[in-house]
Design a protein around this motif. Structure first.
Motif, mmCIF file in Angstrom:
data_model
loop_
_atom_site.group_PDB
_atom_site.id
_atom_site.type_symbol
_atom_site.label_atom_id
_atom_site.label_comp_id
_atom_site.label_asym_id
_atom_site.label_seq_id
_atom_site.Cartn_x
_atom_site.Cartn_y
_atom_site.Cartn_z
ATOM 1 N N TYR A 119 0.813 -1.211 0.000
ATOM 2 C CA TYR A 119 0.000 0.000 0.000
ATOM 3 C C TYR A 119 0.850 1.266 0.000
ATOM 4 N N ALA A 120 2.157 1.147 -0.231
ATOM 5 C CA ALA A 120 3.033 2.313 -0.229
ATOM 6 C C ALA A 120 2.678 3.245 -1.377
ATOM 7 N N ALA A 854 -5.545 -0.116 12.668
ATOM 8 C CA ALA A 854 -6.402 -0.854 11.741
ATOM 9 C C ALA A 854 -6.917 0.083 10.649
ATOM 10 N N PHE A 855 -7.173 -0.475 9.474
ATOM 11 C CA PHE A 855 -7.772 0.309 8.397
ATOM 12 C C PHE A 855 -8.531 -0.635 7.471
ATOM 13 N N TRP A 856 -9.433 -0.073 6.686
ATOM 14 C CA TRP A 856 -10.146 -0.878 5.696
ATOM 15 C C TRP A 856 -10.294 -0.087 4.396
ATOM 16 N N LEU A 857 -10.342 -0.838 3.307
ATOM 17 C CA LEU A 857 -10.362 -0.251 1.975
ATOM 18 C C LEU A 857 -11.520 -0.832 1.169
ATOM 19 N N LEU A 858 -12.077 -0.018 0.294
ATOM 20 C CA LEU A 858 -13.156 -0.454 -0.590
ATOM 21 C C LEU A 858 -12.736 -0.194 -2.033
ATOM 22 N N SER A 859 -12.815 -1.230 -2.865
ATOM 23 C CA SER A 859 -12.523 -1.109 -4.283
ATOM 24 C C SER A 859 -13.730 -1.590 -5.082
ATOM 25 N N GLY A 860 -13.824 -1.181 -6.331
ATOM 26 C CA GLY A 860 -14.962 -1.590 -7.140
ATOM 27 C C GLY A 860 -14.733 -1.310 -8.610
ATOM 28 N N SER A 861 -15.548 -1.932 -9.432
ATOM 29 C CA SER A 861 -15.456 -1.717 -10.877
ATOM 30 C C SER A 861 -16.857 -1.694 -11.475
ATOM 31 N N VAL A 862 -16.994 -0.921 -12.535
ATOM 32 C CA VAL A 862 -18.236 -0.837 -13.301
ATOM 33 C C VAL A 862 -17.862 -1.002 -14.772
ATOM 34 N N LYS A 886 -9.570 6.264 2.281
ATOM 35 C CA LYS A 886 -9.146 5.978 3.642
ATOM 36 C C LYS A 886 -7.624 6.022 3.772
ATOM 37 N N ARG A 887 -7.149 6.187 5.017
ATOM 38 C CA ARG A 887 -5.720 6.096 5.319
ATOM 39 C C ARG A 887 -5.287 4.633 5.308
ATOM 40 N N THR A 888 -4.020 4.397 4.944
ATOM 41 C CA THR A 888 -3.440 3.060 5.021
ATOM 42 C C THR A 888 -2.311 2.993 6.046
ATOM 43 N N TYR A 889 -1.987 4.115 6.670
ATOM 44 C CA TYR A 889 -0.980 4.190 7.741
ATOM 45 C C TYR A 889 0.369 3.637 7.295
ATOM 46 N N GLN A 890 0.757 3.992 6.070
ATOM 47 C CA GLN A 890 2.080 3.624 5.585
ATOM 48 C C GLN A 890 3.150 4.594 6.086
ATOM 49 N N LEU A 900 -1.275 6.753 -0.216
ATOM 50 C CA LEU A 900 -2.217 6.689 -1.322
ATOM 51 C C LEU A 900 -3.645 6.780 -0.814
ATOM 52 N N GLY A 901 -4.436 7.578 -1.482
ATOM 53 C CA GLY A 901 -5.855 7.636 -1.205
ATOM 54 C C GLY A 901 -6.645 7.021 -2.341
ATOM 55 N N ARG A 902 -7.707 7.683 -2.758
ATOM 56 C CA ARG A 902 -8.554 7.195 -3.846
ATOM 57 C C ARG A 902 -7.798 7.216 -5.167
#
Length: 912
Positions: A119-120, A854-862, A886-890, A900-902
């Motif tokens: 996630y860097a 802790a962190f969580w990420l959401l990805s998606g495709s259309v 969201k933050r990834t705390y890298q 990295l964000g969105r």
């Protein structure tokens, strides 16, 4: 007749269980409904309805019987005792995020961890796949195969994930070729209970299968792109950040082009051709200058398959995936380095189906390369006038140069045969016997094309006379002659006077400094030739509700010369309406021997020093204390992993739920023991005292429906390892030293040393910072990729007419993490390195141990599919990662950096 048709239809669904409706003729009058006998867990309902028609109607020759079969689609969770998850082509396409390589897809499965650098911030421009950990193993310890051909690179142990510019090696990857999922038909991922057929790994196993031509010509191409305009960053500044300049983000673009052709030549043969070109260019700030860094990866597949007879299939396949990166260190001048890597392979396969059983014969050749082209000298100057470019980043040192040219090449030749004998004995259950063997030869070359020199421990000396040494020494010089200034003042400068000292400082152009020690890696070639023999035997026994597999695998190589015998046992018992209990006990032997043998064959580095006489540096000479050493692997055992696993499965809500426990005891791991041989040379003897223990609980539920699928899993894992059992202490305690660091232990190569910073609370509540000198090898052990307490995944994909949607959410629990920093710290050097040498310090990179929240990420495709009139279509796509920004705390606490964000990709494809 009707019953026969129903049973036939049922067998079709069991072989390929999808919801379908079919019509078949019948000349008999049948009852309104019948049901075939099939396994309960398939939830199969076979219903037939007799319907008479008018013979005068068009297309009505007789009575018609309509048979509708509704079945539960197969989920990725295995129905056997094997710990395997199967992803079909549709699922692979649904999760085509990022660069589209197979590693990106693995994350949706339980027990799969991404590497620390996944996630860097620089990963958005990187085109290499992130290393993944399966069942607690590091990336290179898992097995990868493409069409039965190994894709493991023995040139790399996954190094270079955090630091691409290595001093003694070339940054590489655990896989030879970076395979794109577009060429794959199916992906199988094993995390436990792996059959005896597979070996030479101590982690998981990933089996990729490429697609065949089919019975209809298809072709197409696609284009995807992302860029800095499609990315959002989080910027973080340390408390001591002066705010003089804004933290820069990379200006970049990344392009992904794919083209494919699936063409049957006739009823018996076909050709598959595919190519992917992935390019990335980014603009980085190198000490105030904007420069472009480039990466390119090609991925080409050519496959021919031919059915010699109805029972014989011949396949020829060539895969070529070269990689090139044009890099530079952002904190060092004259530091450009080009890395060339990747691999190619050729496969000839003959599959034969006979009355007595099945035979699979394979002959393959593989080659992987890993090379670096750069300057041959690295300087760690003190940040002073004349060598002050380090001021730009607030560093105490100014870095310059590279670590020398290196070429690494691996060629592998393999021949193997696998046999399956079904129903060979039916007295006590039904037995299916499988056995086979493999012969492999591997040749690996490490070629340091030129001697490489690393200068460290600079000494400030305003009166130094460089005596003709221009590269590693700089003399004091002034903007104006001191005599002119003193003539204007009418007196001599008094440096004890603050005003005069300021005049002197402002007039400095360069401050004299020199290096009195250096490390030399001599030009040399090391070669490793290793031959392998593997054999296995496994009996799959089926009783009424139980399946038992008894297997054993034998491996031998002519380097360690160990006869390794690995038992493989697994049991599946089904009860109470398709509920399953699975047990397993297995052993897996590791195989990365080429790296060990190369180390043994390499020439050791050596230290050189020079004294200063009358402010003049003298000639370089061998140091009294040297950090050069050799490796010795005599009487070394092969590292292995003992696995115990238990699982429970049952159908629920149209899918399958699985509760699994895995324990991996990793034993006889190779550690390094310091010593000396009879000639007095420093030796690192290989021991087998390293060990670690991995445990994981996971709960998974996966379901496939007619036009969608959904998956959920949550895992809790732990991985305990003691790094000091591998490398020991790198420093010697000095009871008279009040500093937090000790004296360097010269049994280590100082280019593999780094500082590990920890912040500890004292008994009084104060915060105490400690810098501990450790090896990079130990850092890798400390930051095991499976030490996250909790990881959860939720994925979903669906098709509705022209729309295809998918979403993927991942939660990472808090953990202790090791962060790379841009800092350098020093350790004092002994004064006995040479007569006339001044005491000085050596600088090493700093890593920081902190808790990662802790962190969580959401990805998606259309994807929207527009069907054209000529049996072709155009698809528009949007693929987004970290959609909620969201933050990834890298970035470690109290440090300056980017996260990295969105981010998203836009694409278009044409298929015919």
């Amino acid at each position: 007749m009707k019953s026969l048709l129903a049973l036939l239809a049922a067998s079709i669904v069991v072989a390929a269980p999808i919801a379908l409706s079919q019509t078949t003729g019948s000349k008999e009058v049948a009852s309104n409904q019948s049901e075939a006998t099939v396994p309960d867990h398939d939830k199969l309902i076979v219903a037939s309805e007799y319907q008479a028609c008018n013979p005068d109607d068009i297309g009505c020759d007789d009575d018609i019987e309509h048979i509708e079969i509704i079945g539960r689609n197969i989920t990725p969770i295995s129905t056997s005792a094997e710990g395997v998850y199967t992803l079909d082509k549709q699922m692979l396409k649904a999760y085509l995020f990022g660069n589209g390589n197979l590693n990106d897809v693995l994350g949706i499965l339980p027990g799969v961890q991404f590497s620390e650098s996944a996630y860097a911030a620089d990963q958005v421009t990187n085109i290499k796949p992130s290393e993944v950990s399966i069942s607690g193993a590091q990336g290179y310890q898992s097995g990868y195969q493409i069409d039965g051909v190994s894709n493991n690179s023995r040139l790399s142990t996954g190094n270079g994930q955090g630091d691409k510019n290595l001093a003694q090696d070339v940054s590489g990857h655990s896989q030879e070729a970076f395979v794109n999922v577009n060429i794959l038909e199916q992906l199988e991922v094993y995390d436990s209970n792996i059959p005896a057929k597979y070996g030479q790994f101590s982690g998981g196993l990933v089996l990729a299968k490429t697609q065949n031509a089919g019975n209809k010509t298809r072709f197409g191409f696609s284009y995807r792109q992302t860029a800095d305009q499609f990315v959002e960053y989080h910027k973080f500044y340390a408390p001591d950040f002066d705010g003089d300049k804004v933290f820069d983000t990379a200006t970049f673009n990344k392009k992904d082009f794919n083209a494919y052709l699936l063409m049957p030549l006739n009823d018996n043969s076909g050709v598959v051709a595919q190519i992917q070109i992935l390019k990335s260019e980014e603009t980085l700030n190198q000490l105030g200058e904007l420069r472009v860094q480039k990466q390119t990866n090609y991925n080409a597949l050519l496959k021919y398959h031919y059915s010699l007879t109805d029972e014989d299939e011949l396949t020829l396949r060539y895969l070529n995936a070269p990689y090139k990166g044009e890099y530079f260190d952002v904190g060092a001048i004259n530091s450009d380095y080009d890395v060339n890597g990747g691999g190619q392979s050729f496969l000839a396969q003959w599959q034969a189906d006979r009355q007595w059983g099945y035979m699979d014969t394979q002959l393959d050749w593989r080659q992987s390369t890993n090379s670096k082209d750069t300057t041959s000298a690295r300087y760690v100057w003190l940040n002073a006038p004349g060598k002050a470019w380090g001021n730009y980043d607030g560093a105490t040192s100014s870095l310059e140069g590279g670590y020398g040219d290196i070429d690494k090449v691996q060629n592998s030749y393999s021949f193997k045969q696998d046999f399956t004998l079904p129903n060979i004995w039916q007295r006590i259950g039904e037995h299916e016997l499988s056995f086979g063997y493999q012969l492999e030869h591997q040749k690996t070359i490490f070629d340091r094309l030129e001697s490489s020199v690393v200068y460290n421990g600079a000494v400030i000396s305003p009166k130094i006379n460089c005596n003709g040494y221009l590269d590693d020494c700089i003399e004091t010089s002034f903007i104006r002659p001191i005599e002119d200034i003193e003539e204007e003042l009418g007196r001599a400068l008094d440096l004890s006077n603050s005003t005069d000292f300021l005049i002197y400082q402002n007039n400095l152009q360069t401050t004299g400094q020199y290096f009195q020690s250096r490390q030399v890696s001599p030009k040399s070639v090391a070669e490793a030739n290793i031959s392998y023999l593997s054999m296995y035997l496994e009996d799959d026994i089926s009783f009424e509700n139980m399946q038992l597999s008894l297997g054993v695998r034998y491996d031998f190589n002519d380097f360690f010369k160990n006869h390794n015998i690995a038992p493989r046992l697994r049991l599946s018992y089904e009860f109470i309406d398709s509920h399953q209990i699975i047990l397993g006990a297995n052993r897996y032997y590791q195989s990365d021997l080429a790296n060990y043998k190369l180390n043994q064959a390499m020439q050791p580095v050596h230290n050189e020093v020079r004294s200063i006489v009358n402010n003049r540096p003298q000639q370089w000479q061998a140091a009294l204390l040297t950090s050069g050493y050799k490796y010795d692997y005599q009487d070394t055992k092969t590292p292995y992993s003992d696995e115990l696993t238990t699982a429970y499965r049952q159908p629920i809500l149209g899918g399958t739920v699985e509760l699994k426990w895995i324990n991996r005891a990793n034993k006889s791991a190779i550690n390094r023991i310091k010593g000396y041989n009879d000639q007095g040379e420093a030796i690192l003897y290989a021991g087998n005292n390293g060990a670690s223990d991995y445990q994981r609980w996971s709960l998974s539920w996966m379901a496939q429906y007619q036009n969608q699928h959904i998956e959920f899993n949550v895992s809790r894992a732990s991985n305990k390892v003691s790094r000091k059992s591998f490398d020991g202490d790198t420093t010697i305690e000095d009871p008279e030293d009040n500093q937090l660091t000790d004296t360097l232990n010269y049994s280590y190569d100082d280019r593999e040393l780094v500082f590990l910073r920890t912040d500890e609370s004292t008994a009084t509540g104060d915060l105490r910072t400690r810098y501990e000198l450790v090896t990079r090898h130990d850092i890798n052990l400390e930051q095991q990729d499976a030490n996250r307490p909790i990881v959860a995944n939720l994925s979903w994909a669906a098709n509705w007419q022209s729309w295809r949607l998918s979403a993927y959410a991942r939660f990472n629990g808090k953990q202790d993490a090791i962060y790379p920093t841009s800092e350098l710290s020093s350790i004092k050097e002994a004064t006995t390195i040479c007569n006339g040498c001044a005491p000085n310090k050596r600088e090493y990179p700093v890593y920081r141990l902190s808790e990662r929240p802790a962190f969580w990420l959401l990805s998606g495709s259309v994807r929207y599919n527009w069907t054209l009139s000529d049996d072709s279509s155009i698809t528009l796509s949007f693929d987004g990662e970290n959609l909620l920004n969201k933050r990834t705390y890298q970035v470690s606490p109290f440090n300056t950096g980017l996260e990295l964000g969105r981010r998203f990709w836009l694409g278009i494809s044409y298929d015919h």
